[in-house]
Design a protein around this motif. Sequence first.
Motif, mmCIF file in Angstrom:
data_model
loop_
_atom_site.group_PDB
_atom_site.id
_atom_site.type_symbol
_atom_site.label_atom_id
_atom_site.label_comp_id
_atom_site.label_asym_id
_atom_site.label_seq_id
_atom_site.Cartn_x
_atom_site.Cartn_y
_atom_site.Cartn_z
ATOM 1 N N CYS A 393 59.965 105.836 30.831
ATOM 2 C CA CYS A 393 59.489 104.528 31.284
ATOM 3 C C CYS A 393 59.356 104.554 32.795
ATOM 4 C CB CYS A 393 60.452 103.426 30.868
ATOM 5 S SG CYS A 393 60.807 103.382 29.104
ATOM 6 N N ALA A 394 58.228 104.077 33.304
ATOM 7 C CA ALA A 394 57.966 104.071 34.739
ATOM 8 C C ALA A 394 57.598 102.672 35.198
ATOM 9 C CB ALA A 394 56.844 105.053 35.085
ATOM 10 N N ILE A 395 58.221 102.238 36.301
ATOM 11 C CA ILE A 395 57.906 100.965 36.938
ATOM 12 C C ILE A 395 57.374 101.277 38.329
ATOM 13 C CG2 ILE A 395 58.785 98.731 37.687
ATOM 14 C CD1 ILE A 395 61.092 99.076 35.706
ATOM 15 N N VAL A 396 56.146 100.869 38.600
ATOM 16 C CA VAL A 396 55.547 101.068 39.911
ATOM 17 C C VAL A 396 55.614 99.747 40.659
ATOM 18 C CG1 VAL A 396 53.467 101.705 41.181
ATOM 19 C CG2 VAL A 396 54.025 102.869 39.038
ATOM 20 N N SER A 397 56.455 99.690 41.698
ATOM 21 C CA SER A 397 56.624 98.469 42.476
ATOM 22 C C SER A 397 55.723 98.532 43.697
ATOM 23 C CB SER A 397 58.092 98.319 42.911
ATOM 24 O OG SER A 397 58.261 97.187 43.731
ATOM 25 N N SER A 398 54.816 97.575 43.785
ATOM 26 C CA SER A 398 53.842 97.568 44.867
ATOM 27 C C SER A 398 53.498 96.131 45.220
ATOM 28 C CB SER A 398 52.572 98.334 44.457
ATOM 29 O OG SER A 398 51.544 98.165 45.411
ATOM 30 N N HIS A 399 53.175 95.913 46.492
ATOM 31 C CA HIS A 399 52.765 94.575 46.911
ATOM 32 C C HIS A 399 51.443 94.196 46.267
ATOM 33 C CE1 HIS A 399 52.813 91.024 49.415
ATOM 34 N NE2 HIS A 399 51.605 91.302 49.857
ATOM 35 N N HIS A 400 50.621 95.196 45.935
ATOM 36 C CA HIS A 400 49.339 94.971 45.252
ATOM 37 C C HIS A 400 49.322 95.797 43.961
ATOM 38 C CE1 HIS A 400 47.838 92.901 48.804
ATOM 39 N NE2 HIS A 400 48.239 93.927 49.537
ATOM 40 N N PRO A 401 49.959 95.310 42.891
ATOM 41 C CA PRO A 401 50.066 96.103 41.652
ATOM 42 C C PRO A 401 48.722 96.410 41.019
ATOM 43 C CG PRO A 401 50.827 93.842 41.306
ATOM 44 C CD PRO A 401 50.633 94.005 42.777
ATOM 45 N N GLU A 402 47.704 95.586 41.307
ATOM 46 C CA GLU A 402 46.398 95.854 40.707
ATOM 47 C C GLU A 402 45.795 97.157 41.220
ATOM 48 O OE1 GLU A 402 45.961 93.463 44.418
ATOM 49 O OE2 GLU A 402 47.166 93.321 42.594
ATOM 50 N N GLN A 403 46.284 97.659 42.358
ATOM 51 C CA GLN A 403 45.766 98.906 42.902
ATOM 52 C C GLN A 403 46.383 100.142 42.234
ATOM 53 O OE1 GLN A 403 46.388 98.760 47.141
ATOM 54 N NE2 GLN A 403 45.028 96.995 47.434
#
Length: 455
Positions: A393-403
């Motif tokens: 399972c991977a969680i990508v935390s980003s200010h702009h998740p749509e990118q």
Amino acid sequence: MEWSKARILTPRGWGLAGAGLFCVLLAQIMGRKDLLVLGLFLLLLPVLAAIGVRLLAPGFIVYREFTPAVVEAESSTTVDLAVGGPLRTAGRVRMSETLPPRFGRSPEFIYPGKVQNDGKAGLRSSRYQYHLRSASRGQFPIGPVNAELSDAFGLSTHQRSLPGSDLLTVTPRALELPVTTVSGARSSDGVIATGQRANPSDDDVMTREYRHGDPMRRVHWPATARQGQLMVRQEESVTTPEATLLLDLRAGAFADGGSPARNPGGEHPELRSSAAFEWSVVAAMSISAHLVERSFELRLLDVFGKPGLASSRSAPEAMTEEYAGAAGLHSIAESLAAIELQEDQNGTAFNDDLLERLSSGRQRGPVIAILGQLSTAEARALAVAAQGSPAACAIVSSHHPEQAAQTLELLRQGGWRAIAANEGTSLRRVWSYFDAGPLETAPAEQQPSGSGVPR
């Protein structure tokens, strides 16, 4: 108490000095020696008081204790402060604790206090108590105590800092997560059945001769008694569940228009951090607590294959990478208190060393990666690590998740259950999504944010 600027004499002292000067001038006009003596006395008394309060300042000993010693964010800790000083002082001493600005107004007290314990060596101890509460994680210096000393007549004051300060450790708050299939099927005692045949009785356990290095806990004493030599269990019917957490601490992975830096006016002026990274820290704390409460043993790694919490200055055992039980969870929480983003290291993220370590632990249970922004090459390199894992399972935390759409697609093609989130995303919803697949970007939920810290 608002500390005034440093001054030599109090208003009373200046008034006495002014009266002395007037008497001296009057003695010169009237030719009176008695007025001259009085004037000189009134002039010298404040001067002597100022010298005495600095040269003869009493010594103090400060002792400070936090209850609890390590506190979770948004919870309160009680500070017990003991100030030891001489049995006899020239006057009452005004004191104030030094606190970081986030805690608001500093507590004030008078020495000697109401509660005193006469001790040995001519000392007495005054005890005080106050409460602290921080909405954010970190390690905060509490102290030293500032003391404003004065003479017996109140003519002069002297401010000094009493030696002694302590670090208050505030850990990230662990959010409650729903039960998902990531944790696997477990029995009531928190263990997972292996693929091996369960044995009907202890006497039927398969054994072999003892070999150098075998732990003594595996010695099978009934078989040892029958064979006349040490025999150990060759297999067991149950094992403790295990999981691996992969943490991304790279400053570049959490940059939003540039590398994050310490901002004196921000929520975390003491740490190199960002909003997306703070969300990741809370996620790591919550997932760790969720798994440990279900009897998992955890292994924490960073994206370079090193112990995941090695860079934290608050880590009790920096080079440890395996944690279990309440003590292990406490160590993880304390380590996450002061963890911060690291400048890009001389090495390649998701390198062969990391992939080999993840590959060797495929039978150790699920792999959960909490990541920042990944490049296409990094996503491809990590994608292969899901092969053979019971759950990746991977969680990508980003200010702009749509990118992160391309990154998520590459990870999913490799077998990962991948999802993107930002600082406004509900962690409960992200964790729930791992029950199904394929996963999409989790919608953001605006949550109240306030940098103010209530007392």
